[in-house]
Motif scaffolding. Structure first.
Motif, PDB file in Angstrom:
ATOM      1  N   LEU A  85      -5.983  -2.928   3.359  1.00 43.66           N
ATOM      2  CA  LEU A  85      -5.069  -1.864   2.963  1.00 43.66           C
ATOM      3  C   LEU A  85      -4.380  -2.141   1.623  1.00 43.66           C
ATOM      4  O   LEU A  85      -3.790  -1.240   1.026  1.00 43.66           O
ATOM      5  CB  LEU A  85      -4.005  -1.643   4.039  1.00 43.66           C
ATOM      6  CG  LEU A  85      -4.379  -0.710   5.187  1.00 43.66           C
ATOM      7  CD1 LEU A  85      -5.683  -1.060   5.835  1.00 43.66           C
ATOM      8  CD2 LEU A  85      -3.261  -0.636   6.193  1.00 43.66           C
ATOM      9  N   GLU A  86      -4.475  -3.376   1.138  1.00 39.90           N
ATOM     10  CA  GLU A  86      -3.806  -3.766  -0.112  1.00 39.90           C
ATOM     11  C   GLU A  86      -4.168  -2.818  -1.253  1.00 39.90           C
ATOM     12  O   GLU A  86      -5.342  -2.607  -1.556  1.00 39.90           O
ATOM     13  CB  GLU A  86      -4.191  -5.203  -0.489  1.00 39.90           C
ATOM     14  CG  GLU A  86      -3.643  -5.658  -1.824  1.00 39.90           C
ATOM     15  CD  GLU A  86      -2.134  -5.845  -1.851  1.00 39.90           C
ATOM     16  OE1 GLU A  86      -1.553  -5.619  -2.921  1.00 39.90           O
ATOM     17  OE2 GLU A  86      -1.540  -6.214  -0.818  1.00 39.90           O
ATOM     18  N   GLY A  87      -3.130  -2.202  -1.854  1.00 37.94           N
ATOM     19  CA  GLY A  87      -3.301  -1.351  -3.014  1.00 37.94           C
ATOM     20  C   GLY A  87      -3.909   0.009  -2.740  1.00 37.94           C
ATOM     21  O   GLY A  87      -4.225   0.746  -3.668  1.00 37.94           O
ATOM     22  N   ARG A  88      -4.053   0.357  -1.489  1.00 36.34           N
ATOM     23  CA  ARG A  88      -4.734   1.606  -1.132  1.00 36.34           C
ATOM     24  C   ARG A  88      -3.765   2.617  -0.536  1.00 36.34           C
ATOM     25  O   ARG A  88      -2.626   2.300  -0.219  1.00 36.34           O
ATOM     26  CB  ARG A  88      -5.878   1.293  -0.180  1.00 36.34           C
ATOM     27  CG  ARG A  88      -6.874   0.344  -0.901  1.00 36.34           C
ATOM     28  CD  ARG A  88      -8.019  -0.056  -0.093  1.00 36.34           C
ATOM     29  NE  ARG A  88      -8.994   1.032   0.015  1.00 36.34           N
ATOM     30  CZ  ARG A  88     -10.057   0.954   0.791  1.00 36.34           C
ATOM     31  NH1 ARG A  88     -10.274  -0.129   1.516  1.00 36.34           N
ATOM     32  NH2 ARG A  88     -10.915   1.943   0.848  1.00 36.34           N
ATOM     33  N   SER A  89      -4.258   3.819  -0.364  1.00 33.69           N
ATOM     34  CA  SER A  89      -3.469   4.906   0.203  1.00 33.69           C
ATOM     35  C   SER A  89      -3.877   5.133   1.654  1.00 33.69           C
ATOM     36  O   SER A  89      -5.059   5.313   1.950  1.00 33.69           O
ATOM     37  CB  SER A  89      -3.699   6.186  -0.605  1.00 33.69           C
ATOM     38  OG  SER A  89      -3.047   7.266  -0.003  1.00 33.69           O
ATOM     39  N   VAL A  90      -2.890   5.117   2.543  1.00 29.35           N
ATOM     40  CA  VAL A  90      -3.110   5.311   3.968  1.00 29.35           C
ATOM     41  C   VAL A  90      -2.387   6.585   4.388  1.00 29.35           C
ATOM     42  O   VAL A  90      -1.227   6.793   4.032  1.00 29.35           O
ATOM     43  CB  VAL A  90      -2.554   4.120   4.789  1.00 29.35           C
ATOM     44  CG1 VAL A  90      -2.734   4.349   6.282  1.00 29.35           C
ATOM     45  CG2 VAL A  90      -3.181   2.813   4.348  1.00 29.35           C
ATOM     46  N   CYS A 128       0.858  -1.173   0.000  1.00 28.58           N
ATOM     47  CA  CYS A 128       0.000   0.000   0.000  1.00 28.58           C
ATOM     48  C   CYS A 128       0.899   1.229   0.000  1.00 28.58           C
ATOM     49  O   CYS A 128       2.127   1.110  -0.022  1.00 28.58           O
ATOM     50  CB  CYS A 128      -0.939  -0.003   1.206  1.00 28.58           C
ATOM     51  SG  CYS A 128      -0.110  -0.068   2.812  1.00 28.58           S
ATOM     52  N   THR A 129       0.314   2.381   0.005  1.00 30.19           N
ATOM     53  CA  THR A 129       1.073   3.620   0.108  1.00 30.19           C
ATOM     54  C   THR A 129       0.748   4.228   1.463  1.00 30.19           C
ATOM     55  O   THR A 129      -0.426   4.451   1.776  1.00 30.19           O
ATOM     56  CB  THR A 129       0.685   4.593  -1.022  1.00 30.19           C
ATOM     57  OG1 THR A 129       0.947   3.955  -2.263  1.00 30.19           O
ATOM     58  CG2 THR A 129       1.480   5.875  -0.931  1.00 30.19           C
ATOM     59  N   VAL A 130       1.769   4.467   2.269  1.00 37.95           N
ATOM     60  CA  VAL A 130       1.574   5.053   3.590  1.00 37.95           C
ATOM     61  C   VAL A 130       2.275   6.402   3.616  1.00 37.95           C
ATOM     62  O   VAL A 130       3.485   6.489   3.409  1.00 37.95           O
ATOM     63  CB  VAL A 130       2.116   4.134   4.710  1.00 37.95           C
ATOM     64  CG1 VAL A 130       1.942   4.796   6.068  1.00 37.95           C
ATOM     65  CG2 VAL A 130       1.418   2.779   4.679  1.00 37.95           C
ATOM     66  N   ASN A 131       1.486   7.439   3.828  1.00 40.50           N
ATOM     67  CA  ASN A 131       2.002   8.809   3.878  1.00 40.50           C
ATOM     68  C   ASN A 131       2.841   9.143   2.646  1.00 40.50           C
ATOM     69  O   ASN A 131       3.887   9.759   2.733  1.00 40.50           O
ATOM     70  CB  ASN A 131       2.783   9.053   5.172  1.00 40.50           C
ATOM     71  CG  ASN A 131       1.901   8.929   6.389  1.00 40.50           C
ATOM     72  OD1 ASN A 131       0.716   9.243   6.347  1.00 40.50           O
ATOM     73  ND2 ASN A 131       2.464   8.449   7.481  1.00 40.50           N
ATOM     74  N   GLY A 132       2.352   8.682   1.495  1.00 36.92           N
ATOM     75  CA  GLY A 132       2.992   8.982   0.224  1.00 36.92           C
ATOM     76  C   GLY A 132       4.132   8.070  -0.178  1.00 36.92           C
ATOM     77  O   GLY A 132       4.707   8.231  -1.247  1.00 36.92           O
ATOM     78  N   GLY A 143     -12.141   6.425  18.097  1.00 32.18           N
ATOM     79  CA  GLY A 143     -11.469   7.265  17.116  1.00 32.18           C
ATOM     80  C   GLY A 143      -9.974   7.413  17.261  1.00 32.18           C
ATOM     81  O   GLY A 143      -9.340   8.055  16.423  1.00 32.18           O
ATOM     82  N   THR A 144      -9.364   6.819  18.276  1.00 33.87           N
ATOM     83  CA  THR A 144      -7.925   7.035  18.473  1.00 33.87           C
ATOM     84  C   THR A 144      -7.061   6.339  17.432  1.00 33.87           C
ATOM     85  O   THR A 144      -5.913   6.731  17.233  1.00 33.87           O
ATOM     86  CB  THR A 144      -7.452   6.599  19.877  1.00 33.87           C
ATOM     87  OG1 THR A 144      -7.706   5.220  20.045  1.00 33.87           O
ATOM     88  CG2 THR A 144      -8.132   7.408  20.961  1.00 33.87           C
ATOM     89  N   CYS A 145      -7.600   5.356  16.745  1.00 33.15           N
ATOM     90  CA  CYS A 145      -6.815   4.617  15.748  1.00 33.15           C
ATOM     91  C   CYS A 145      -7.133   5.063  14.322  1.00 33.15           C
ATOM     92  O   CYS A 145      -6.764   4.389  13.361  1.00 33.15           O
ATOM     93  CB  CYS A 145      -7.049   3.124  15.891  1.00 33.15           C
ATOM     94  SG  CYS A 145      -8.749   2.637  15.485  1.00 33.15           S
ATOM     95  N   THR A 146      -7.783   6.201  14.175  1.00 35.89           N
ATOM     96  CA  THR A 146      -8.226   6.665  12.859  1.00 35.89           C
ATOM     97  C   THR A 146      -7.063   6.974  11.934  1.00 35.89           C
ATOM     98  O   THR A 146      -6.073   7.587  12.339  1.00 35.89           O
ATOM     99  CB  THR A 146      -9.111   7.917  13.014  1.00 35.89           C
ATOM    100  OG1 THR A 146     -10.266   7.571  13.779  1.00 35.89           O
ATOM    101  CG2 THR A 146      -9.542   8.480  11.675  1.00 35.89           C
ATOM    102  N   VAL A 147      -7.210   6.543  10.686  1.00 35.49           N
ATOM    103  CA  VAL A 147      -6.325   6.942   9.589  1.00 35.49           C
ATOM    104  C   VAL A 147      -7.234   7.346   8.439  1.00 35.49           C
ATOM    105  O   VAL A 147      -8.441   7.104   8.464  1.00 35.49           O
ATOM    106  CB  VAL A 147      -5.368   5.815   9.127  1.00 35.49           C
ATOM    107  CG1 VAL A 147      -4.484   5.334  10.270  1.00 35.49           C
ATOM    108  CG2 VAL A 147      -6.131   4.661   8.501  1.00 35.49           C
ATOM    109  N   LEU A 148      -6.641   7.971   7.429  1.00 35.42           N
ATOM    110  CA  LEU A 148      -7.378   8.232   6.197  1.00 35.42           C
ATOM    111  C   LEU A 148      -7.027   7.119   5.225  1.00 35.42           C
ATOM    112  O   LEU A 148      -5.856   6.932   4.892  1.00 35.42           O
ATOM    113  CB  LEU A 148      -7.010   9.601   5.618  1.00 35.42           C
ATOM    114  CG  LEU A 148      -7.363  10.802   6.482  1.00 35.42           C
ATOM    115  CD1 LEU A 148      -6.967  12.106   5.791  1.00 35.42           C
ATOM    116  CD2 LEU A 148      -8.838  10.811   6.851  1.00 35.42           C
ATOM    117  N   LEU A 149      -8.019   6.378   4.813  1.00 38.29           N
ATOM    118  CA  LEU A 149      -7.842   5.296   3.847  1.00 38.29           C
ATOM    119  C   LEU A 149      -8.486   5.786   2.555  1.00 38.29           C
ATOM    120  O   LEU A 149      -9.708   5.972   2.500  1.00 38.29           O
ATOM    121  CB  LEU A 149      -8.498   4.010   4.354  1.00 38.29           C
ATOM    122  CG  LEU A 149      -8.306   2.760   3.519  1.00 38.29           C
ATOM    123  CD1 LEU A 149      -6.824   2.423   3.351  1.00 38.29           C
ATOM    124  CD2 LEU A 149      -9.050   1.586   4.150  1.00 38.29           C
TER     125      LEU A 149
END
Length: 169
Positions: free
Chosen positions: A74-79, A14-18, A53-59
């Motif tokens: 998360l496979e193939g997605r942007s986190v 996946c992509t994490v923080n770019g 909400g403490t574990c929130t990320v933008l997917l």
């Protein structure tokens, strides 16, 4: 594409923080475990039920609770985590406004509020009233009770973008 390591471990790209990233773990385990294993400590699992909400990320730019999101999702997605809100070592506008508004005390809930606030600001235009902000930040709990300061920070960012575009009413 996921790659199997053993009976319980698989790799997911996946992509994490770019940054292209490979996360390894049990596919059905909460994504928060693999993200924290990568040193992304803003992802904090507390309730394990998706209600605090403490574990929130933008997917893919949408807020999700990683304690109830399986790693395979998360496979193939942007986190994007709170660590990814900075740009070139500078705080995002909302992060800076949290500081100026003193929108935190213990800061445990802050990353989740920042990410959901960022998503809310990115999908709306114009000023935001308390009802819109509360709806956008639904599912986040602040045990210190900083809700008014948090709403103020988001409201101020929304108002500033109107000033920046010259659309002051």
């Amino acid at each position: 594409m996921s790659e199997t390591y053993d009976d319980e471990q698989q790799a997911f790209d996946c992509t994490v923080n770019g940054t292209p990233t490979r996360l390894v773990g049990d596919p059905a385990a909460p994504a928060s475990i693999a993200l924290r294993a990568r040193g992304l400590f803003s992802v904090r699992e507390t309730c394990g039920l998706g209600v605090c909400g403490t574990c929130t990320v933008l997917l893919d730019d949408e807020p999700v609770s990683t304690c109830i999101t399986p790693l395979f999702a998360l496979e193939g997605r942007s986190v994007r985590t709170a660590e990814g809100l900075e740009d070139g070592g500078r705080l995002s506008e909302l992060q800076q406004q949290f500081v100026e508004s003193q929108a935190f005390q213990c800061s445990f809930c802050t990353p989740g509020f920042l990410l959901s606030g960022t998503a809310l600001l990115s999908r709306t235009e114009g000023e935001l009233d308390d009802d819109a902000i509360e709806e956008g930040l639904q599912g986040h709990l602040c045990r210190c009770g900083c809700y008014d300061s948090i709403k103020h920070a988001v409201r101020t960012c929304a108002a500033r973008r109107l000033q920046d575009t010259g659309r002051i009413r």
